[in-house]
Design a protein around this motif. Structure first.
Motif, short mmCIF file in Angstrom:
data_model
loop_
_atom_site.label_atom_id
_atom_site.label_comp_id
_atom_site.label_asym_id
_atom_site.label_seq_id
_atom_site.Cartn_x
_atom_site.Cartn_y
_atom_site.Cartn_z
N PHE A 157 -8.66 4.60 -1.71
CA PHE A 157 -7.49 3.79 -1.38
C PHE A 157 -7.13 3.89 0.11
CE2 PHE A 157 -2.93 2.56 -1.82
CZ PHE A 157 -3.16 1.28 -2.31
N VAL A 158 -7.27 5.06 0.67
CA VAL A 158 -7.00 5.23 2.11
C VAL A 158 -7.94 4.35 2.93
CG1 VAL A 158 -7.20 6.90 4.00
CG2 VAL A 158 -5.95 7.52 1.94
N SER B 279 -5.47 -2.30 5.53
CA SER B 279 -4.14 -2.84 5.30
C SER B 279 -3.79 -3.82 6.40
CB SER B 279 -3.11 -1.71 5.21
OG SER B 279 -3.10 -0.95 6.38
N ILE C 213 0.92 6.23 -7.18
CA ILE C 213 -0.29 7.00 -7.50
C ILE C 213 0.02 8.49 -7.52
CG2 ILE C 213 -2.57 7.68 -6.66
CD1 ILE C 213 -2.85 4.76 -5.58
N VAL C 214 0.69 8.97 -6.47
CA VAL C 214 1.02 10.39 -6.39
C VAL C 214 1.95 10.79 -7.54
CG1 VAL C 214 2.21 12.14 -5.01
CG2 VAL C 214 0.59 10.58 -3.91
N TYR D 220 0.91 4.19 -2.86
CA TYR D 220 0.75 5.63 -2.62
C TYR D 220 1.77 6.42 -3.43
CZ TYR D 220 -2.40 5.13 1.43
OH TYR D 220 -3.46 4.86 2.25
N LYS E 11 0.83 -1.20 0.00
CA LYS E 11 0.00 0.00 0.00
C LYS E 11 0.87 1.26 0.00
CE LYS E 11 -4.27 1.61 2.08
NZ LYS E 11 -5.25 1.42 3.13
N ASN E 12 1.94 1.26 0.77
CA ASN E 12 2.83 2.42 0.80
C ASN E 12 3.49 2.65 -0.56
OD1 ASN E 12 2.25 3.03 3.45
ND2 ASN E 12 3.97 1.85 4.26
N MET F 257 -7.68 8.47 -4.11
CA MET F 257 -6.98 8.48 -2.82
C MET F 257 -7.95 8.28 -1.65
SD MET F 257 -3.82 8.45 -3.37
CE MET F 257 -3.04 8.87 -1.84
#
Length: 120
Positions: A112-113, A117, A81-82, A78, A74-75, A109
């Motif tokens: 996804f948040v 997780s 994606i960014v 991120y 997931k990290n 976002m």
């Protein structure tokens, strides 16, 4: 005939997912998960090959068993994606396209948040 359609849909989804690794705005994970679901219905052999993949297999297994994504994955997501949206917004020549990309980024976002997780 139906199984062949599932396999075809799975192959197309897998191809789009692989393209999504390098193309901004083309989501990788949903297409890989869709490919897994299609292969599950059309070809147990292809489904097992996808589950045995060293990178995609654990991600698919986590999603199928607990509807969660590993915290490390997931990290990394991120960051990608960014970065992909940042580059796409910076390169977009038209203001309304930039705004649309910004809206899509925010929606993605927020979703996804909220995806759980786990710490495998």
């Amino acid at each position: 005939m139906i199984k062949a359609l599932w396999v075809t849909a799975g192959c197309i989804s897998l191809g789009l997912g692989i393209l999504g690794i390098v193309l901004p705005l083309l989501p990788t994970t949903p297409f890989i998960l869709l490919a897994s679901a299609c292969f599950m219905r059309g070809s147990e052999r292809l489904h097992q090959r996808l589950l045995a993949h060293k990178v995609m297999g654990p991600i698919i297994s986590d999603w199928q068993t607990s509807r969660s994504i590993d915290k490390r994955v997931k990290n990394k997501a991120y960051i990608f994606i960014v970065a992909s949206f940042g580059i796409s917004i910076a390169l977009a020549p038209i203001a309304w396209v930039k705004a649309l990309l910004g809206i899509i980024f925010v929606i993605l976002m927020v979703w996804f948040v909220r995806v759980p997780s786990n710490c495998s």
